[in-house]
Design an enzyme around this catalytic site. Structure first.
Site, PDB file in Angstrom:
ATOM      1  N   ARG A  33       0.833  -1.210   0.000  1.00 43.89           N
ATOM      2  CA  ARG A  33       0.000   0.000   0.000  1.00 43.89           C
ATOM      3  C   ARG A  33       0.867   1.260   0.000  1.00 43.89           C
ATOM      4  O   ARG A  33       0.553   2.257  -0.628  1.00 43.89           O
ATOM      5  CB  ARG A  33      -0.940  -0.006   1.219  1.00 43.89           C
ATOM      6  CG  ARG A  33      -1.677   1.313   1.423  1.00 43.89           C
ATOM      7  CD  ARG A  33      -2.889   1.208   2.343  1.00 43.89           C
ATOM      8  NE  ARG A  33      -2.695   0.326   3.475  1.00 43.89           N
ATOM      9  CZ  ARG A  33      -1.947   0.590   4.554  1.00 43.89           C
ATOM     10  NH1 ARG A  33      -1.315   1.740   4.639  1.00 43.89           N
ATOM     11  NH2 ARG A  33      -1.833  -0.291   5.525  1.00 43.89           N
ATOM     12  N   TYR A  61     -16.478  18.424 -14.557  1.00 41.79           N
ATOM     13  CA  TYR A  61     -16.791  17.001 -14.636  1.00 41.79           C
ATOM     14  C   TYR A  61     -17.815  16.678 -13.550  1.00 41.79           C
ATOM     15  O   TYR A  61     -17.584  16.932 -12.367  1.00 41.79           O
ATOM     16  CB  TYR A  61     -15.514  16.184 -14.469  1.00 41.79           C
ATOM     17  CG  TYR A  61     -15.761  14.694 -14.452  1.00 41.79           C
ATOM     18  CD1 TYR A  61     -16.031  14.011 -15.629  1.00 41.79           C
ATOM     19  CD2 TYR A  61     -15.741  13.988 -13.268  1.00 41.79           C
ATOM     20  CE1 TYR A  61     -16.274  12.649 -15.615  1.00 41.79           C
ATOM     21  CE2 TYR A  61     -15.983  12.618 -13.244  1.00 41.79           C
ATOM     22  CZ  TYR A  61     -16.249  11.957 -14.418  1.00 41.79           C
ATOM     23  OH  TYR A  61     -16.493  10.620 -14.398  1.00 41.79           O
ATOM     24  N   ASP A 104      -7.723  20.082 -13.046  1.00 39.17           N
ATOM     25  CA  ASP A 104      -8.047  18.784 -13.639  1.00 39.17           C
ATOM     26  C   ASP A 104      -7.695  18.877 -15.119  1.00 39.17           C
ATOM     27  O   ASP A 104      -8.373  19.536 -15.906  1.00 39.17           O
ATOM     28  CB  ASP A 104      -9.529  18.460 -13.434  1.00 39.17           C
ATOM     29  CG  ASP A 104      -9.886  17.057 -13.937  1.00 39.17           C
ATOM     30  OD1 ASP A 104      -9.181  16.549 -14.833  1.00 39.17           O
ATOM     31  OD2 ASP A 104     -10.885  16.495 -13.451  1.00 39.17           O
ATOM     32  N   LYS A 158      -8.587   7.749 -18.688  1.00 38.48           N
ATOM     33  CA  LYS A 158      -8.932   8.336 -19.972  1.00 38.48           C
ATOM     34  C   LYS A 158      -7.746   8.257 -20.942  1.00 38.48           C
ATOM     35  O   LYS A 158      -7.440   7.191 -21.428  1.00 38.48           O
ATOM     36  CB  LYS A 158      -9.425   9.767 -19.751  1.00 38.48           C
ATOM     37  CG  LYS A 158     -10.483   9.892 -18.626  1.00 38.48           C
ATOM     38  CD  LYS A 158     -11.777   9.172 -18.934  1.00 38.48           C
ATOM     39  CE  LYS A 158     -12.730   9.054 -17.732  1.00 38.48           C
ATOM     40  NZ  LYS A 158     -13.023  10.291 -17.030  1.00 38.48           N
TER      41      LYS A 158
END
Ligand SMILES: *Cc1c(COP(=O)(O)O)cnc(C)c1O
Length: 366
Positions: free
Chosen positions: A53, A105, A177, A202
């Site tokens: 992690r 978004y 973003d 994306k």
């Protein structure tokens, strides 16, 4: 190859994080699935990793590449774009205020409004395309200024340098973003932003087969330190295989973006000439566009359904072209115009894409 010799972004995208495996001389990066790493006799960590992690060799390659792409001090990979955005939002303390764009978004807005007020963080919005409007909203307090350009779904352009300056003056951390532009078309850190935010689902991934996110942080310092803590303790980290897929996608980011954007420009031009279309939203660059058809939601859905090449699906940034009616995805709170269709332009021959859309438009709205 010494890293000093690698300078230009397109070259960086091909080589960053791609060092030949020392042990096997494998040219493609290995996928390290180990969740734990052997300690030295003195209790140290000779391999530089402790637990999956906290860090992982495959993730380290991806994070190094993401940072190198923008000349940033560091980058942190997450399990999704929203996990990355949420990690950044978690740096704001109770009593703080986040300012987001009035058009952004959809998922980012919903996440902020659902998750931040319960922990005492206020969320305000401003029209970021108007510096005076932004200044007046920021004047009431701003700890995190969130920019997105081009915006979703009408591709409005924000002056990142001017907005970042307004945020900085107010003492805010400024994030952008940059998912839709990618570093190929826009470099927010060079324009005064502190953090570039990505859904690597994306364009970075590029093949619609991996969910991921990233924060690319310009400077060493308390913000990057805090984000490292949140990444580790929040635990929204990507799997080694997902990191490997995103890194592989990045190798072709430039050629894909350039080809997809060239097609998008042609498609926008063809749509502008079509009688049944009221507006085309295309900023002149990038591979996303949207357009509004006469006849509202019903006509728009008919156009989307009538396409044979464009797949009617959400998301964007893959090699395949997608078309989507945003208002019906977003539901009651949508700001998307009823007749708006959002298009993610893929890597098909643009002539085929234009024919497909034209045929569907003729059938649906004449
Ligand atoms: C998809 C997207 C996100 C969210 O990313 P996920 O990987 O779906 O969590 C955030 N911002 C923009 C601009 C996006 O397109």
């Amino acid at each position: 190859m010494s890293s000093e010799q690698i300078r230009r972004p397109r070259t960086i995208a091909v080589h960053a994080g791609g060092a030949v495996d020392r042990e096997t001389k494998a040219v493609a990066p290995p996928i390290h699935l180990a969740t734990t790493f052997e300690r030295g006799p003195d209790g140290s960590y000779p391999g530089g990793h402790v637990y999956g992690r906290s860090s992982n060799p495959t993730r380290e390659r991806l994070e190094g590449a993401l940072a190198a792409m923008e000349g940033a001090a560091g980058a942190l990979a997450f399990a999704s774009g929203l996990a990355a955005s949420h990690a950044l939002a978690q740096t704001v303390k109770p009593g703080g205020r986040v300012v987001i764009p009035s058009e952004l978004y959809y998922g980012t807005g919903v996440m902020m409004r659902e998750l931040l007020p319960p922990v005492g963080v206020e969320v305000a919005s401003a029209d970021m395309t108007d510096p005076d409007a932004l200044r007046s909203v920021v004047a009431a307090g701003c700890d995190l200024l969130w920019l997105e350009s081009p915006s979703n779904p009408t591709l409005r352009i924000t002056d990142l340098a001017a907005s970042a300056a307004i945020g900085r003056e107010a003492g805010a951390v400024v994030a952008c973003d940059n998912t839709w532009a990618t570093p190929v078309f826009q470099r927010p850190l060079d324009l005064g932003c502190d953090v570039s935010v990505y859904s690597t689902t994306k364009y970075h991934g590029g093949h619609s087969d991996v969910t991921g996110g990233a924060l690319v942080v310009r400077d060493e310092g308390p913000l990057l330190d805090r984000l490292r803590v949140i990444q580790n303790l929040g635990g929204a980290v990507p799997s080694p295989f997902d990191c490997w897929l995103v890194l592989r996608g990045m190798r072709t980011l430039h050629v894909r973006m350039e080809a997809q954007a060239a097609s998008a420009e042609q498609i926008a031009g063809a749509l502008r000439g079509h009688a049944g279309i009221e507006r085309v939203h295309y900023p002149g660059w990038g591979a996303m566009l949207s357009f509004e058809v006469a006849g509202g939601a019903e006509a728009a859905l008919a156009v989307a359904n009538g396409c044979e090449l464009f797949i009617q699906a959400t998301s964007l940034g893959g090699y395949e072209s997608l078309i989507e009616h945003r208002a019906s995805v977003e539901g009651d709170v949508t700001t998307a115009p009823a007749g708006l269709l959002r298009v993610s332009v893929g890597l098909e021959d643009p002539a085929d894409l234009i024919e497909d859309l034209s045929r569907s438009l003729r059938k649906a709205i004449g």
